[in-house]
Design a protein around this motif. Structure first.
Motif, PDB file in Angstrom:
ATOM      1  N   ASN A  55       0.811  -1.089  -0.110  1.00  0.00           N
ATOM      2  CA  ASN A  55       0.114   0.007  -0.035  1.00  0.00           C
ATOM      3  C   ASN A  55       1.073   1.251   0.041  1.00  0.00           C
ATOM      4  OD1 ASN A  55      -2.515  -1.502   0.018  1.00  0.00           O
ATOM      5  ND2 ASN A  55      -2.870  -1.076   2.177  1.00  0.00           N
ATOM      6  N   LEU A  56       1.942   1.374   0.715  1.00  0.00           N
ATOM      7  CA  LEU A  56       2.800   2.295   0.859  1.00  0.00           C
ATOM      8  C   LEU A  56       3.688   2.664  -0.401  1.00  0.00           C
ATOM      9  CD1 LEU A  56       5.155   2.611   3.910  1.00  0.00           C
ATOM     10  CD2 LEU A  56       6.357   2.794   1.745  1.00  0.00           C
ATOM     11  N   LEU A  57       3.954   1.409  -1.148  1.00  0.00           N
ATOM     12  CA  LEU A  57       4.841   1.614  -2.408  1.00  0.00           C
ATOM     13  C   LEU A  57       3.957   2.437  -3.185  1.00  0.00           C
ATOM     14  CD1 LEU A  57       7.547   0.891  -3.758  1.00  0.00           C
ATOM     15  CD2 LEU A  57       6.379  -1.422  -4.216  1.00  0.00           C
ATOM     16  N   ILE A  58       2.431   1.771  -3.400  1.00  0.00           N
ATOM     17  CA  ILE A  58       1.664   2.136  -4.650  1.00  0.00           C
ATOM     18  C   ILE A  58       1.395   3.835  -4.000  1.00  0.00           C
ATOM     19  CG2 ILE A  58      -0.434   2.082  -5.505  1.00  0.00           C
ATOM     20  CD1 ILE A  58      -0.279  -0.898  -4.987  1.00  0.00           C
ATOM     21  N   ALA A  59       1.120   4.135  -2.950  1.00  0.00           N
ATOM     22  CA  ALA A  59       0.768   5.521  -2.476  1.00  0.00           C
ATOM     23  C   ALA A  59       1.972   6.291  -2.859  1.00  0.00           C
ATOM     24  CB  ALA A  59       0.287   5.402  -1.118  1.00  0.00           C
ATOM     25  N   VAL A  60       2.791   6.016  -2.365  1.00  0.00           N
ATOM     26  CA  VAL A  60       4.146   6.996  -2.503  1.00  0.00           C
ATOM     27  C   VAL A  60       4.581   7.237  -4.109  1.00  0.00           C
ATOM     28  CG1 VAL A  60       6.551   7.363  -2.239  1.00  0.00           C
ATOM     29  CG2 VAL A  60       4.979   6.560  -0.465  1.00  0.00           C
ATOM     30  N   SER A  61       4.601   5.865  -4.792  1.00  0.00           N
ATOM     31  CA  SER A  61       4.601   6.044  -6.236  1.00  0.00           C
ATOM     32  C   SER A  61       3.532   6.850  -7.053  1.00  0.00           C
ATOM     33  CB  SER A  61       4.485   4.806  -6.951  1.00  0.00           C
ATOM     34  OG  SER A  61       4.715   4.745  -8.205  1.00  0.00           O
ATOM     35  N   GLU A  62       2.486   7.012  -6.522  1.00  0.00           N
ATOM     36  CA  GLU A  62       1.304   7.984  -7.207  1.00  0.00           C
ATOM     37  C   GLU A  62       1.646   9.368  -6.632  1.00  0.00           C
ATOM     38  OE1 GLU A  62      -0.938   7.487  -9.368  1.00  0.00           O
ATOM     39  OE2 GLU A  62      -0.868   5.273  -9.372  1.00  0.00           O
ATOM     40  N   ALA A  63       2.153   9.519  -5.281  1.00  0.00           N
ATOM     41  CA  ALA A  63       2.380  10.859  -4.950  1.00  0.00           C
ATOM     42  C   ALA A  63       3.684  11.596  -5.611  1.00  0.00           C
ATOM     43  CB  ALA A  63       2.569  10.936  -3.512  1.00  0.00           C
ATOM     44  N   VAL A  64       4.664  10.683  -5.837  1.00  0.00           N
ATOM     45  CA  VAL A  64       5.888  11.072  -6.372  1.00  0.00           C
ATOM     46  C   VAL A  64       5.554  11.342  -8.193  1.00  0.00           C
ATOM     47  CG1 VAL A  64       8.022  10.759  -7.500  1.00  0.00           C
ATOM     48  CG2 VAL A  64       7.512  10.151  -4.816  1.00  0.00           C
ATOM     49  N   ASN A  65       4.942  10.452  -8.715  1.00  0.00           N
ATOM     50  CA  ASN A  65       4.297  10.767  -9.921  1.00  0.00           C
ATOM     51  C   ASN A  65       3.466  11.987 -10.273  1.00  0.00           C
ATOM     52  OD1 ASN A  65       6.084   8.734 -11.182  1.00  0.00           O
ATOM     53  ND2 ASN A  65       4.371   7.336 -10.912  1.00  0.00           N
ATOM     54  N   ASN A  66       2.490  12.158  -9.425  1.00  0.00           N
ATOM     55  CA  ASN A  66       1.687  13.358  -9.443  1.00  0.00           C
ATOM     56  C   ASN A  66       2.675  14.557  -9.279  1.00  0.00           C
ATOM     57  OD1 ASN A  66      -0.829  11.909  -9.635  1.00  0.00           O
ATOM     58  ND2 ASN A  66      -1.288  12.434  -7.536  1.00  0.00           N
ATOM     59  N   ALA A  67       3.357  14.575  -8.525  1.00  0.00           N
ATOM     60  CA  ALA A  67       4.702  15.810  -8.254  1.00  0.00           C
ATOM     61  C   ALA A  67       5.023  16.058  -9.518  1.00  0.00           C
ATOM     62  CB  ALA A  67       5.442  15.542  -7.231  1.00  0.00           C
ATOM     63  N   VAL A  68       5.767  15.022 -10.091  1.00  0.00           N
ATOM     64  CA  VAL A  68       6.405  15.313 -11.637  1.00  0.00           C
ATOM     65  C   VAL A  68       5.655  15.701 -12.473  1.00  0.00           C
ATOM     66  CG1 VAL A  68       7.527  13.947 -13.280  1.00  0.00           C
ATOM     67  CG2 VAL A  68       8.050  13.268 -10.948  1.00  0.00           C
ATOM     68  N   PHE A  69       4.334  14.995 -12.678  1.00  0.00           N
ATOM     69  CA  PHE A  69       3.657  15.389 -13.932  1.00  0.00           C
ATOM     70  C   PHE A  69       2.460  16.196 -13.833  1.00  0.00           C
ATOM     71  CE2 PHE A  69       5.020  10.895 -14.629  1.00  0.00           C
ATOM     72  CZ  PHE A  69       5.894  11.052 -15.854  1.00  0.00           C
ATOM     73  N   HIS A  70       1.856  16.448 -12.434  1.00  0.00           N
ATOM     74  CA  HIS A  70       0.825  17.303 -12.527  1.00  0.00           C
ATOM     75  C   HIS A  70       1.328  18.533 -11.468  1.00  0.00           C
ATOM     76  CE1 HIS A  70      -2.032  14.530 -14.227  1.00  0.00           C
ATOM     77  NE2 HIS A  70      -1.561  13.599 -13.538  1.00  0.00           N
ATOM     78  N   GLY A  71       2.195  18.129 -10.731  1.00  0.00           N
ATOM     79  CA  GLY A  71       2.498  19.294  -9.702  1.00  0.00           C
ATOM     80  C   GLY A  71       3.666  20.492 -10.629  1.00  0.00           C
ATOM     81  N   ASN A  72       4.869  19.595 -10.822  1.00  0.00           N
ATOM     82  CA  ASN A  72       5.922  20.380 -11.405  1.00  0.00           C
ATOM     83  C   ASN A  72       5.780  20.289 -12.898  1.00  0.00           C
ATOM     84  OD1 ASN A  72       6.879  20.769  -8.964  1.00  0.00           O
ATOM     85  ND2 ASN A  72       8.463  19.405  -9.078  1.00  0.00           N
ATOM     86  N   LYS A  73       4.903  19.614 -13.497  1.00  0.00           N
ATOM     87  CA  LYS A  73       4.658  19.635 -15.002  1.00  0.00           C
ATOM     88  C   LYS A  73       5.910  19.126 -15.875  1.00  0.00           C
ATOM     89  CE  LYS A  73       0.202  22.405 -14.585  1.00  0.00           C
ATOM     90  NZ  LYS A  73      -0.453  21.146 -14.605  1.00  0.00           N
ATOM     91  N   LEU A  74       6.730  18.439 -15.350  1.00  0.00           N
ATOM     92  CA  LEU A  74       8.036  18.013 -15.968  1.00  0.00           C
ATOM     93  C   LEU A  74       8.934  19.163 -16.079  1.00  0.00           C
ATOM     94  CD1 LEU A  74       6.655  15.450 -18.501  1.00  0.00           C
ATOM     95  CD2 LEU A  74       8.296  14.889 -16.749  1.00  0.00           C
ATOM     96  N   ASP A  75       8.823  20.172 -15.341  1.00  0.00           N
ATOM     97  CA  ASP A  75       9.683  21.330 -15.420  1.00  0.00           C
ATOM     98  C   ASP A  75      11.117  21.020 -14.706  1.00  0.00           C
ATOM     99  OD1 ASP A  75      11.183  23.823 -15.058  1.00  0.00           O
ATOM    100  OD2 ASP A  75       9.325  24.790 -14.545  1.00  0.00           O
ATOM    101  N   LYS A  76      11.925  20.934 -15.292  1.00  0.00           N
ATOM    102  CA  LYS A  76      13.280  20.307 -14.724  1.00  0.00           C
ATOM    103  C   LYS A  76      13.993  21.610 -13.827  1.00  0.00           C
ATOM    104  CE  LYS A  76      14.315  16.982 -18.241  1.00  0.00           C
ATOM    105  NZ  LYS A  76      14.175  15.834 -17.484  1.00  0.00           N
ATOM    106  N   THR A  77      13.415  22.621 -13.894  1.00  0.00           N
ATOM    107  CA  THR A  77      13.845  23.734 -12.965  1.00  0.00           C
ATOM    108  C   THR A  77      13.391  23.544 -11.640  1.00  0.00           C
ATOM    109  OG1 THR A  77      12.390  25.235 -13.386  1.00  0.00           O
ATOM    110  CG2 THR A  77      14.411  25.111 -14.782  1.00  0.00           C
TER     111      THR A  77
END
Length: 138
Positions: A42-64
């Motif tokens: 459960n932890l692995l899936i939830a953290v994966s979702e949170a990190v991927n949300n941060a990458v794609f939706h939060g930071n929108k793949l902005d490398k800065t």
């Protein structure tokens, strides 16, 4: 029972495979005798979702922009905090992936999975980023 605490702090680049840098620390948790398989996955899936949300939706793949992950382990629970540097979002406008109009969408399940798989979850949503705190009882 002997008290056990550990804190790990990570700063990740915004990149598609950011979760790969977090996984070794999570798999290390699985070696602890009080972390049961169901809690770990459960932890692995939830953290994966949170990190991927941060990458794609939060930071929108902005490398800065960066992603910050903090893992706090104690005897009876594990807290994982994921923070992005995005513009935030309205949690009330996140669609339910179980609704008929959302069933075939290729995205939109992350917040739902985080909420369902974490024992406790809270969001701090600001214009400077989103922080999600997930707690897992062990």
């Amino acid at each position: 029972m002997k008290e056990y605490t550990k804190t790990i702090e990570l700063r990740l680049e915004t990149e598609r495979n950011a979760m790969k840098k977090v996984e070794p620390y999570l798999f290390d948790l699985k070696q602890k005798p009080n972390v049961k398989d169901d809690v770990f996955y459960n932890l692995l899936i939830a953290v994966s979702e949170a990190v991927n949300n941060a990458v794609f939706h939060g930071n929108k793949l902005d490398k800065t922009k960066q992603i910050y992950v903090k893992i706090e382990v104690e005897n009876r629970h594990i807290d994982i905090i994921v923070t992005d540097e995005g513009k935030g979002f309205d949690i009330n406008n996140v669609g339910d992936p179980r609704e008929p109009e959302n069933l075939l969408k290729s995205h939109g399940r992350g917040v739902f999975l985080i909420n369902e798989l974490s024992d406790k979850v809270s969001y701090k949503i600001e214009s400077s980023g989103v922080t999600v705190l997930m707690t897992f009882f062990v």
